[in-house]
Design a protein around this motif. Sequence first.
Motif, PDB file in Angstrom:
ATOM      1  N   PRO A  29       0.848  -1.344   0.039  1.00 11.43           N
ATOM      2  CA  PRO A  29       0.132  -0.119  -0.071  1.00 11.43           C
ATOM      3  C   PRO A  29       1.031   1.344  -0.022  1.00 11.43           C
ATOM      4  CG  PRO A  29      -0.097  -1.063   2.243  1.00 11.43           C
ATOM      5  CD  PRO A  29       0.793  -2.076   1.094  1.00 11.43           C
ATOM      6  N   ALA A  31       0.126   4.982   0.362  1.00  8.24           N
ATOM      7  CA  ALA A  31      -0.808   6.286   0.420  1.00  8.24           C
ATOM      8  C   ALA A  31      -0.545   7.369  -0.262  1.00  8.24           C
ATOM      9  CB  ALA A  31      -0.830   6.559   2.139  1.00  8.24           C
ATOM     10  N   ARG A  32       0.602   7.846  -0.555  1.00  6.83           N
ATOM     11  CA  ARG A  32       1.153   8.720  -1.197  1.00  6.83           C
ATOM     12  C   ARG A  32       0.479   8.607  -2.629  1.00  6.83           C
ATOM     13  NH1 ARG A  32       6.782  11.116  -0.484  1.00  6.83           N
ATOM     14  NH2 ARG A  32       5.973  11.133   1.773  1.00  6.83           N
ATOM     15  N   PHE A  34      -1.938   6.884  -3.587  1.00  7.20           N
ATOM     16  CA  PHE A  34      -3.416   6.812  -3.983  1.00  7.20           C
ATOM     17  C   PHE A  34      -3.549   8.481  -3.670  1.00  7.20           C
ATOM     18  CE2 PHE A  34      -7.100   7.599  -1.174  1.00  7.20           C
ATOM     19  CZ  PHE A  34      -7.988   7.059  -1.764  1.00  7.20           C
ATOM     20  N   ARG A  35      -3.061   9.413  -2.937  1.00 11.73           N
ATOM     21  CA  ARG A  35      -3.590  10.774  -2.716  1.00 11.73           C
ATOM     22  C   ARG A  35      -3.257  11.334  -4.122  1.00 11.73           C
ATOM     23  NH1 ARG A  35      -1.167  10.474   2.605  1.00 11.73           N
ATOM     24  NH2 ARG A  35       0.751  11.309   1.779  1.00 11.73           N
ATOM     25  N   ALA A  69      -5.771   2.121  -4.596  1.00 15.44           N
ATOM     26  CA  ALA A  69      -6.779   2.122  -3.258  1.00 15.44           C
ATOM     27  C   ALA A  69      -6.749   0.567  -2.847  1.00 15.44           C
ATOM     28  CB  ALA A  69      -8.239   2.645  -3.869  1.00 15.44           C
ATOM     29  N   ILE A  72      -4.330  -0.640  -0.376  1.00 15.58           N
ATOM     30  CA  ILE A  72      -4.709   0.013   1.154  1.00 15.58           C
ATOM     31  C   ILE A  72      -5.945  -0.648   1.740  1.00 15.58           C
ATOM     32  CG2 ILE A  72      -5.303   2.196   2.161  1.00 15.58           C
ATOM     33  CD1 ILE A  72      -3.613   3.625  -0.003  1.00 15.58           C
ATOM     34  N   VAL A  73      -6.943  -0.900   0.833  1.00  9.57           N
ATOM     35  CA  VAL A  73      -8.126  -1.345   1.344  1.00  9.57           C
ATOM     36  C   VAL A  73      -7.875  -3.062   1.843  1.00  9.57           C
ATOM     37  CG1 VAL A  73     -10.728  -2.305   0.737  1.00  9.57           C
ATOM     38  CG2 VAL A  73      -9.769  -0.042   0.014  1.00  9.57           C
ATOM     39  N   GLY A  76      -6.168  -2.642   5.212  1.00 10.60           N
ATOM     40  CA  GLY A  76      -6.947  -2.332   6.390  1.00 10.60           C
ATOM     41  C   GLY A  76      -8.012  -3.381   6.614  1.00 10.60           C
ATOM     42  N   VAL A  77      -8.366  -4.211   5.918  1.00 11.96           N
ATOM     43  CA  VAL A  77      -9.433  -5.313   6.090  1.00 11.96           C
ATOM     44  C   VAL A  77      -8.571  -6.472   6.844  1.00 11.96           C
ATOM     45  CG1 VAL A  77     -10.808  -7.261   5.114  1.00 11.96           C
ATOM     46  CG2 VAL A  77     -10.971  -4.817   4.113  1.00 11.96           C
ATOM     47  N   GLU A  79      -5.649  -5.984   8.405  1.00 13.18           N
ATOM     48  CA  GLU A  79      -5.656  -5.250  10.089  1.00 13.18           C
ATOM     49  C   GLU A  79      -6.765  -5.315  11.036  1.00 13.18           C
ATOM     50  OE1 GLU A  79      -2.332  -1.934   9.284  1.00 13.18           O
ATOM     51  OE2 GLU A  79      -4.166  -1.145  10.001  1.00 13.18           O
TER      52      GLU A  79
END
Lengths: 92, 193
Positions: A29, A31-32, A34-35, A69, A72-73, A76-77, A79
Amino acid sequence: MDGEPLGLCIRCTSISLGFLVGLMVLAQPKARWFRWALAMTVCQWLLALAIIDSEVLRVITAIALGGTAAPIVREGVEEMFTERIRTAHEPM
Amino acid sequence: MSQCRQCGATLPENSQYCLQCGTEIRDRQSPAPPETELEFLKPAVTGGLLLGVLSALPFVSSLNIICCLWAQVGGGLATWFLNKQRPGGLKYGDGAFAGVISGLIGAFIATLISIPVQLVLFTAESYAQAQEFLSRFPTMNPNLREAILQFVSPGFSLSRTIIGLLMNMVLLGLFAMAGGILTVAIVNRKKVD
């Protein structure tokens, strides 16, 4: 597709495709990224409203958004489940 | 043994200052401050209330065709409030959990609001329109036709409400979870990169 209109617009279809590819390639993932992809999609949307609506740009930005995305998703799931399971097994 | 970040000199154990340049050494071994326990319920209720109301209102709810927009916004709002409890310290899993809870709360709220909406929208007139529309497809399976007509029957329908609740729970829960996770990626600039 095959002469019939898709049930989704090209942007949503591209986000879904990008998401699927992002899930399959199992990338880390970022994040940068994605942003950046989100910012590019918003810029493309504003550009489409104000100046020109290019389907190629729609597809590129949407695939980037979905693809960045997805990891990252997924993380998240994973985690959430590991954290909740750990919490549930913790002694009171 | 560690090294001074300023001048690179080798430092004895537990040094407070560098003997070469005098730079203060921050002890990396010192325990991190304890993380505050996150309170999920209040942010999730706020997000759930927003996404539930917006997902149930006629016309406004149509924006949910954009990747379940209201569900993602509700999950994102829950995570945004959660982030205030631990600024910059949220994990993706925290956003996911806040999003799921807000999605499930939103599903119940949306279903509750949809009951009076059903009474207004599903009238005898709309039922007749549906019958007229389905009559254009004479080859349609009669069981399917019956199921569709039952689904648009006038007034309140318990089966329609239960099916709606289950669909809302799955869809709003999943998309609110995605919204929660992605909001962590947006608001948590330092921790997650």
